[in-house]
Design an enzyme around this catalytic site. Sequence first.
Site, PDB file in Angstrom:
ATOM      1  CE1 TYR A   1     -17.503  46.526  81.703  1.00 11.71           C
ATOM      2  CE2 TYR A   1     -15.200  45.892  81.622  1.00 11.71           C
ATOM      3  CZ  TYR A   1     -16.510  45.627  82.002  1.00 11.71           C
ATOM      4  OH  TYR A   1     -16.810  44.461  82.685  1.00 11.71           O
TER       5      TYR A   1
ATOM      6  CD  GLU B   1     -21.232  43.872  76.652  1.00 13.59           C
ATOM      7  OE1 GLU B   1     -21.143  44.868  77.391  1.00 13.59           O
ATOM      8  OE2 GLU B   1     -21.709  42.784  77.028  1.00 13.59           O
TER       9      GLU B   1
HETATM   10  P1  ATP Z   1     -20.381  44.200  84.255  1.00  8.42           P
HETATM   11  O1  ATP Z   1     -20.674  45.270  83.230  1.00  8.42           O
HETATM   12  O2  ATP Z   1     -18.912  43.974  84.463  1.00  8.42           O
HETATM   13  O3  ATP Z   1     -21.136  42.953  83.986  1.00  8.42           O
HETATM   14  P2  ATP Z   1     -22.302  45.370  86.023  1.00  8.42           P
HETATM   15  O4  ATP Z   1     -23.147  45.484  84.812  1.00  8.42           O
HETATM   16  O5  ATP Z   1     -22.857  44.633  87.193  1.00  8.42           O
HETATM   17  O6  ATP Z   1     -20.925  44.693  85.680  1.00  8.42           O
HETATM   18  P3  ATP Z   1     -21.592  48.133  85.639  1.00  8.42           P
HETATM   19  O7  ATP Z   1     -22.362  49.222  86.261  1.00  8.42           O
HETATM   20  O8  ATP Z   1     -21.785  47.866  84.185  1.00  8.42           O
HETATM   21  O9  ATP Z   1     -21.845  46.799  86.502  1.00  8.42           O
HETATM   22  O10 ATP Z   1     -20.055  48.418  85.922  1.00  8.42           O
HETATM   23  C1  ATP Z   1     -19.043  47.740  85.199  1.00  8.42           C
HETATM   24  C2  ATP Z   1     -17.974  47.285  86.166  1.00  8.42           C
HETATM   25  O11 ATP Z   1     -17.355  48.438  86.725  1.00  8.42           O
HETATM   26  C3  ATP Z   1     -18.499  46.492  87.360  1.00  8.42           C
HETATM   27  O12 ATP Z   1     -18.546  45.107  87.130  1.00  8.42           O
HETATM   28  C4  ATP Z   1     -17.494  46.830  88.448  1.00  8.42           C
HETATM   29  O13 ATP Z   1     -16.379  45.951  88.434  1.00  8.42           O
HETATM   30  C5  ATP Z   1     -17.020  48.203  88.083  1.00  8.42           C
HETATM   31  N1  ATP Z   1     -17.717  49.176  88.920  1.00  8.42           N
HETATM   32  C6  ATP Z   1     -18.975  49.633  88.811  1.00  8.42           C
HETATM   33  N2  ATP Z   1     -19.283  50.506  89.782  1.00  8.42           N
HETATM   34  C7  ATP Z   1     -18.189  50.589  90.550  1.00  8.42           C
HETATM   35  C8  ATP Z   1     -17.851  51.318  91.712  1.00  8.42           C
HETATM   36  N3  ATP Z   1     -18.731  52.126  92.309  1.00  8.42           N
HETATM   37  N4  ATP Z   1     -16.603  51.151  92.235  1.00  8.42           N
HETATM   38  C9  ATP Z   1     -15.702  50.325  91.654  1.00  8.42           C
HETATM   39  N5  ATP Z   1     -15.952  49.618  90.541  1.00  8.42           N
HETATM   40  C10 ATP Z   1     -17.173  49.732  89.999  1.00  8.42           C
END
Ligand code: ATP
Length: 138
Positions: free
Chosen positions: A50, A127
């Site tokens: 990440y 990934e």
């Molecule tokens: P992922 O990458 O896990 O598939 P996503 O693409 O929907 O999820 P991202 O913006 O890439 O979302 O964020 C990665 C992960 O970080 C999210 O799945 C979530 O668990 C966490 N995350 C993102 N934004 C927040 C937030 N505002 N508060 C808490 N956790 C968050």
Amino acid sequence: MSERTFSIIKPDAVRKGVTAAILAQIEEAGFKIVAIKRASISRAQAEGFYAVHAGKPFFAGLTEFMSSGPIFPMVLEKENAIADLRKLMGATNPAQAEEGTIRKKYAESIGENAIHGSDGEETATFEIGYFFAGIELK
Ligand code: ATP
Ligand code: MG
């Protein structure tokens, strides 16, 4: 043309025992499971995965959660796999996810949201390579 994406069944879903239910929904939606394994990753490995989120306020919580228990990383294949998996997953925050999506059905919160899916072609390539060797991807 057929496309590959990368996904993870996250620790919350594995703990709840809904791994097989999520896999069934993915297969019913037309995805082929090209590779899958059970894994447990360290905090540092979660930080590497990440890395694009490093510095964000949720980064520490996210990497702690992703290293908190077993996960199922996998490679999925289908036409339009990247966009279609994102649709099937639902919104990042399950409270905002559409009815019937994986996150709506199985996720508790924005921080513990059951499944990951790549958000673009370059991300998918990075990934997949982070978790799988070429020889596992025939
Ligand atoms: P992922 O990458 O896990 O598939 P996503 O693409 O929907 O999820 P991202 O913006 O890439 O979302 O964020 C990665 C992960 O970080 C999210 O799945 C979530 O668990 C966490 N995350 C993102 N934004 C927040 C937030 N505002 N508060 C808490 N956790 C968050
Ligand atoms: Mg993302």
